[in-house]
Design a protein around this motif. Structure first.
Motif, PDB file in Angstrom:
ATOM      1  N   VAL A  87       0.844  -1.202   0.000  1.00  0.00           N
ATOM      2  CA  VAL A  87       0.000   0.000   0.000  1.00  0.00           C
ATOM      3  C   VAL A  87       0.878   1.250   0.000  1.00  0.00           C
ATOM      4  N   LYS A  88       1.915   1.246   0.822  1.00  0.00           N
ATOM      5  CA  LYS A  88       2.831   2.393   0.877  1.00  0.00           C
ATOM      6  C   LYS A  88       3.519   2.602  -0.461  1.00  0.00           C
ATOM      7  N   PHE A  89       3.894   1.498  -1.115  1.00  0.00           N
ATOM      8  CA  PHE A  89       4.549   1.576  -2.424  1.00  0.00           C
ATOM      9  C   PHE A  89       3.635   2.250  -3.452  1.00  0.00           C
ATOM     10  N   VAL A  90       2.365   1.865  -3.475  1.00  0.00           N
ATOM     11  CA  VAL A  90       1.414   2.470  -4.413  1.00  0.00           C
ATOM     12  C   VAL A  90       1.241   3.952  -4.101  1.00  0.00           C
ATOM     13  N   CYS A  91       1.173   4.298  -2.819  1.00  0.00           N
ATOM     14  CA  CYS A  91       1.057   5.707  -2.433  1.00  0.00           C
ATOM     15  C   CYS A  91       2.239   6.511  -2.966  1.00  0.00           C
ATOM     16  N   ASN A  92       3.435   5.938  -2.875  1.00  0.00           N
ATOM     17  CA  ASN A  92       4.620   6.629  -3.387  1.00  0.00           C
ATOM     18  C   ASN A  92       4.542   6.819  -4.900  1.00  0.00           C
ATOM     19  N   LEU A  93       4.042   5.789  -5.601  1.00  0.00           N
ATOM     20  CA  LEU A  93       3.908   5.882  -7.051  1.00  0.00           C
ATOM     21  C   LEU A  93       2.974   7.018  -7.456  1.00  0.00           C
ATOM     22  N   TYR A  94       1.953   7.254  -6.640  1.00  0.00           N
ATOM     23  CA  TYR A  94       0.969   8.286  -6.972  1.00  0.00           C
ATOM     24  C   TYR A  94       1.276   9.619  -6.290  1.00  0.00           C
ATOM     25  N   GLY A  95       2.466   9.739  -5.719  1.00  0.00           N
ATOM     26  CA  GLY A  95       2.916  11.024  -5.201  1.00  0.00           C
ATOM     27  C   GLY A  95       2.238  11.496  -3.938  1.00  0.00           C
ATOM     28  N   LYS A  96       1.745  10.572  -3.122  1.00  0.00           N
ATOM     29  CA  LYS A  96       1.086  10.963  -1.876  1.00  0.00           C
ATOM     30  C   LYS A  96       2.127  11.383  -0.840  1.00  0.00           C
ATOM     31  N   ASN A  97       1.783  12.425  -0.055  1.00  0.00           N
ATOM     32  CA  ASN A  97       2.706  12.849   0.993  1.00  0.00           C
ATOM     33  C   ASN A  97       2.575  11.949   2.224  1.00  0.00           C
ATOM     34  N   LYS A  98       3.372  12.225   3.239  1.00  0.00           N
ATOM     35  CA  LYS A  98       3.434  11.347   4.413  1.00  0.00           C
ATOM     36  C   LYS A  98       2.088  11.233   5.107  1.00  0.00           C
ATOM     37  N   ASP A  99       1.394  12.351   5.271  1.00  0.00           N
ATOM     38  CA  ASP A  99       0.104  12.331   5.962  1.00  0.00           C
ATOM     39  C   ASP A  99      -0.956  11.611   5.135  1.00  0.00           C
ATOM     40  N   GLU A 100      -0.973  11.870   3.834  1.00  0.00           N
ATOM     41  CA  GLU A 100      -1.925  11.183   2.958  1.00  0.00           C
ATOM     42  C   GLU A 100      -1.679   9.678   2.958  1.00  0.00           C
ATOM     43  N   THR A 101      -0.394   9.298   2.932  1.00  0.00           N
ATOM     44  CA  THR A 101      -0.039   7.882   2.941  1.00  0.00           C
ATOM     45  C   THR A 101      -0.501   7.206   4.228  1.00  0.00           C
ATOM     46  N   ARG A 102      -0.304   7.871   5.350  1.00  0.00           N
ATOM     47  CA  ARG A 102      -0.729   7.323   6.639  1.00  0.00           C
ATOM     48  C   ARG A 102      -2.238   7.078   6.659  1.00  0.00           C
ATOM     49  N   LYS A 103      -3.002   8.044   6.160  1.00  0.00           N
ATOM     50  CA  LYS A 103      -4.457   7.913   6.159  1.00  0.00           C
ATOM     51  C   LYS A 103      -4.910   6.780   5.240  1.00  0.00           C
ATOM     52  N   ILE A 104      -4.249   6.648   4.086  1.00  0.00           N
ATOM     53  CA  ILE A 104      -4.608   5.582   3.148  1.00  0.00           C
ATOM     54  C   ILE A 104      -4.291   4.217   3.748  1.00  0.00           C
ATOM     55  N   ILE A 105      -3.133   4.094   4.386  1.00  0.00           N
ATOM     56  CA  ILE A 105      -2.763   2.826   5.019  1.00  0.00           C
ATOM     57  C   ILE A 105      -3.776   2.451   6.096  1.00  0.00           C
ATOM     58  N   GLU A 106      -4.160   3.413   6.909  1.00  0.00           N
ATOM     59  CA  GLU A 106      -5.134   3.153   7.970  1.00  0.00           C
ATOM     60  C   GLU A 106      -6.477   2.721   7.384  1.00  0.00           C
ATOM     61  N   TYR A 107      -6.883   3.377   6.307  1.00  0.00           N
ATOM     62  CA  TYR A 107      -8.166   3.034   5.687  1.00  0.00           C
ATOM     63  C   TYR A 107      -8.136   1.620   5.115  1.00  0.00           C
TER      64      TYR A 107
END
Length: 222
Positions: A87-107
């Motif tokens: 999930v973190k890898f995909v967030c990085n691919l789509y340019g999500k910042n640290k806070d956005e990545t945290r929220k996506i992982i939690e979801y």
């Protein structure tokens, strides 16, 4: 709007070519689209072409809209990485910042209901677990079109209901392209239909018309 222009897609066999589409030109209006066809007709291949995972040998598929990665039982995750790491890898691919990545992982962790498996390698997952992770991951991102390949069939009855209701809420603000053998789900979720049959792609303004034709093909064998 999705535009196919002179699209030809085939797979080479030992003796011949298996055509999915032959010189197909078609304009598909915006909306929720159901894709139907017999096993092996090319439904998933068409979806992968929409998601730019595969490409036609000839012609082009164009749209100004954004498409999710195709979701299905196979996933497309990195097997040696954990669910969280994927999930973190995909967030990085789509340019999500640290806070956005945290929220996506939690979801995704909450939605997928994987428990301890969320921090275990994907290669230890069943196909259903991969489907739940992928479905939750897709819901966490915003696209014009979500590409869903049979993902609603994973999990127990409660999770299926949860997935369907979550998708209904999501597509209030986007469209869906759905491959499914569940005609009731297609009828509920989609407005228009695409039928892949014998190298041709048929568009129906009403998904129920596509379902009727699909049932005729299965009954008559042609």
């Amino acid at each position: 709007m999705i535009k196919l222009t002179n699209v030809t897609k085939y797979f080479q066999t030992n003796t011949d070519r298996k055509y999915i589409l032959q010189n197909t030109t078609l304009t598909i209006p915006e909306g929720n689209i159901g894709i139907l066809g017999r096993n092996g007709a090319g439904k998933s291949t068409l979806m992968r072409m929409l998601g730019k995972i595969e490409f036609p040998q000839e012609g082009s598929i164009t749209s100004e809209k954004t498409f999710s990665w195709p979701l299905g039982l196979g996933g497309g995750f990195v097997g040696n990485m954990t669910g969280r790491a994927n999930v973190k890898f995909v967030c990085n691919l789509y340019g999500k910042n640290k806070d956005e990545t945290r929220k996506i992982i939690e979801y995704v962790q909450s939605f997928s209901e994987l428990g301890d498996y969320f921090d275990m390698p994907i290669k230890t997952y069943s196909s259903g677990m991969k489907g739940r992770l992928g479905f939750g991951l897709s819901l966490a991102f915003d696209f014009d079109y979500m590409l869903i390949d049979e993902t609603l069939s994973v999990g127990d009855a409660r999770f299926k209901t949860k997935a369907k209701e979550s998708l209904k809420k999501k597509i209030e603000n986007c469209n869906v392209v759905l491959v499914s053998h569940d005609m009731k789900t297609l009828s509920e979720m989609c407005q228009t239909g695409l039928l892949v049959h014998e190298g041709k792609l048929h568009f129906y303004e009403q998904v129920d018309e596509a379902i009727e034709r699909y049932n005729e093909i299965n009954t008559k064998g042609k």
